[in-house]
Scaffold this motif. Sequence first.
Motif, PDB file in Angstrom:
ATOM      1  N   GLY A 158       4.860  -3.699  -5.840  1.00 33.61           N
ATOM      2  CA  GLY A 158       4.595  -2.374  -6.393  1.00 33.61           C
ATOM      3  C   GLY A 158       5.191  -2.124  -7.761  1.00 33.61           C
ATOM      4  N   ASP A 159       5.516  -3.203  -8.520  1.00 32.26           N
ATOM      5  CA  ASP A 159       6.000  -3.049  -9.887  1.00 32.26           C
ATOM      6  C   ASP A 159       7.165  -2.060  -9.964  1.00 32.26           C
ATOM      7  OD1 ASP A 159       6.092  -3.458 -12.618  1.00 32.26           O
ATOM      8  OD2 ASP A 159       4.619  -1.894 -13.071  1.00 32.26           O
ATOM      9  N   GLN A 201       0.833  -1.213   0.000  1.00 29.22           N
ATOM     10  CA  GLN A 201       0.000   0.000   0.000  1.00 29.22           C
ATOM     11  C   GLN A 201       0.864   1.258   0.000  1.00 29.22           C
ATOM     12  OE1 GLN A 201      -2.621  -1.769   3.329  1.00 29.22           O
ATOM     13  NE2 GLN A 201      -3.986  -0.292   2.334  1.00 29.22           N
ATOM     14  N   LEU A 202       1.992   1.213   0.715  1.00 27.23           N
ATOM     15  CA  LEU A 202       2.897   2.361   0.703  1.00 27.23           C
ATOM     16  C   LEU A 202       3.447   2.622  -0.698  1.00 27.23           C
ATOM     17  CD1 LEU A 202       4.974   1.931   3.998  1.00 27.23           C
ATOM     18  CD2 LEU A 202       3.030   3.442   3.577  1.00 27.23           C
ATOM     19  N   HIS A 203       3.503   1.570  -1.510  1.00 32.59           N
ATOM     20  CA  HIS A 203       3.948   1.717  -2.899  1.00 32.59           C
ATOM     21  C   HIS A 203       2.812   2.161  -3.817  1.00 32.59           C
ATOM     22  CE1 HIS A 203       8.131   0.376  -2.939  1.00 32.59           C
ATOM     23  NE2 HIS A 203       7.817  -0.575  -2.071  1.00 32.59           N
ATOM     24  N   GLY A 204       1.634   2.414  -3.250  1.00 32.36           N
ATOM     25  CA  GLY A 204       0.524   2.898  -4.060  1.00 32.36           C
ATOM     26  C   GLY A 204      -0.459   1.838  -4.504  1.00 32.36           C
ATOM     27  N   MET A 205      -0.290   0.592  -4.069  1.00 32.26           N
ATOM     28  CA  MET A 205      -1.221  -0.468  -4.428  1.00 32.26           C
ATOM     29  C   MET A 205      -2.448  -0.403  -3.533  1.00 32.26           C
ATOM     30  SD  MET A 205       1.611  -3.571  -4.682  1.00 32.26           S
ATOM     31  CE  MET A 205       0.519  -4.757  -5.483  1.00 32.26           C
ATOM     32  N   LEU A 228      -6.320  -4.658  -1.545  1.00 32.69           N
ATOM     33  CA  LEU A 228      -6.685  -5.930  -2.168  1.00 32.69           C
ATOM     34  C   LEU A 228      -5.575  -6.424  -3.092  1.00 32.69           C
ATOM     35  CD1 LEU A 228      -8.960  -8.020  -2.419  1.00 32.69           C
ATOM     36  CD2 LEU A 228      -9.825  -6.722  -4.384  1.00 32.69           C
ATOM     37  N   ASP A 229      -5.056  -5.522  -3.935  1.00 32.85           N
ATOM     38  CA  ASP A 229      -3.991  -5.915  -4.861  1.00 32.85           C
ATOM     39  C   ASP A 229      -2.705  -6.258  -4.115  1.00 32.85           C
ATOM     40  OD1 ASP A 229      -5.651  -5.557  -7.004  1.00 32.85           O
ATOM     41  OD2 ASP A 229      -4.874  -3.568  -7.542  1.00 32.85           O
ATOM     42  N   ALA A 230      -2.372  -5.488  -3.078  1.00 35.27           N
ATOM     43  CA  ALA A 230      -1.161  -5.749  -2.302  1.00 35.27           C
ATOM     44  C   ALA A 230      -1.236  -7.099  -1.611  1.00 35.27           C
ATOM     45  CB  ALA A 230      -0.947  -4.640  -1.280  1.00 35.27           C
ATOM     46  N   ARG A 231      -2.406  -7.420  -1.081  1.00 36.05           N
ATOM     47  CA  ARG A 231      -2.576  -8.704  -0.401  1.00 36.05           C
ATOM     48  C   ARG A 231      -2.481  -9.860  -1.405  1.00 36.05           C
ATOM     49  NH1 ARG A 231      -4.581 -10.226   4.534  1.00 36.05           N
ATOM     50  NH2 ARG A 231      -5.445 -12.341   4.666  1.00 36.05           N
ATOM     51  N   ALA A 232      -3.105  -9.683  -2.567  1.00 33.74           N
ATOM     52  CA  ALA A 232      -3.092 -10.743  -3.573  1.00 33.74           C
ATOM     53  C   ALA A 232      -1.675 -10.978  -4.101  1.00 33.74           C
ATOM     54  CB  ALA A 232      -4.029 -10.379  -4.718  1.00 33.74           C
TER      55      ALA A 232
END
Length: 293
Positions: A146-147, A97-101, A104-108
């Motif tokens: 975070g790509d 999330q700190l990377h901007g995700m 839901l996406d960060a957890r997945a």
Amino acid sequence: MLELSGLTRRYGDHLAVDDVSFTVPTGAMVGFVGGNGAGKTTTMRMVMGVLAPTAGEVRWQGRPVTAAERRRFGYMPEERGLYPKQPVLAQLTYLGQLHGMSALDARARSTELLERFGLGGRVKDKLETLSLGNQQRAQIIASVLGDPALLILDEPFSGLDPSAVDQMSALLREHTARGVPVLFSSHQLDLVDRLCDALVVLHQGRVVASGTSEQLRASAPLRYRLTTTGDTGWVRGVPGIEVVDLDGPTALVQPADEQVAERLLVDAVARGGVREFSRIVPSLSEIYREVAA
């Protein structure tokens, strides 16, 4: 492309990094090698903005790197940065999330990578309950969330078993295949030789060698091993030949050039049987010892 230009860092009278310049091209994996205290970690911290350079500049895509661009860099520090008493998946999700995700996406993405690294059954465990190797796996996962547009990894393979090394290598290759530049430090020179497109050797804060493994080997001293059926003591008197080592029928020599080497072979044949005359191709470890002496 990442460019380091004249990076220098002083701590009082101590010059930790001295005029370091090199590039990490798009989609390339560059190994950063050197002994303890050579300045690798300090250099990486300056790239990430953790330390300000005394002199020099870090450029990204041809321009001075900005704080916003650095937020898109994946970084694995020497001192691992995860929280030992927090569950693994929860803190990876937070870092994503700190990377901007999104959460839901960060957890997945975190779950996917944990399963890939064999930690699918440990997602709710606190980090401190994992082995050191598994903690390293979790730290690697944190660096690629975070790509990232660039990966800066300080000793990422430390403590990993061969299976995890292979998994990590495959993960890094996936990123370089997408054009992500990767710079990582390591003391495992055979691994650097196998994985990297190029390497940079740092010694006492300065770049003492850089290039591909083939380029570094080509720049190494010209050496041959000569083994005959008799004693090779006579090679000491051959013009243009430096004897590196001599033991009865075997001599390790450093000719001035290839023509001198050819004349040495002709002389050896004229004196009797020649069992071996071969060019010595140095290992990366031997090259490192030469340039960092």
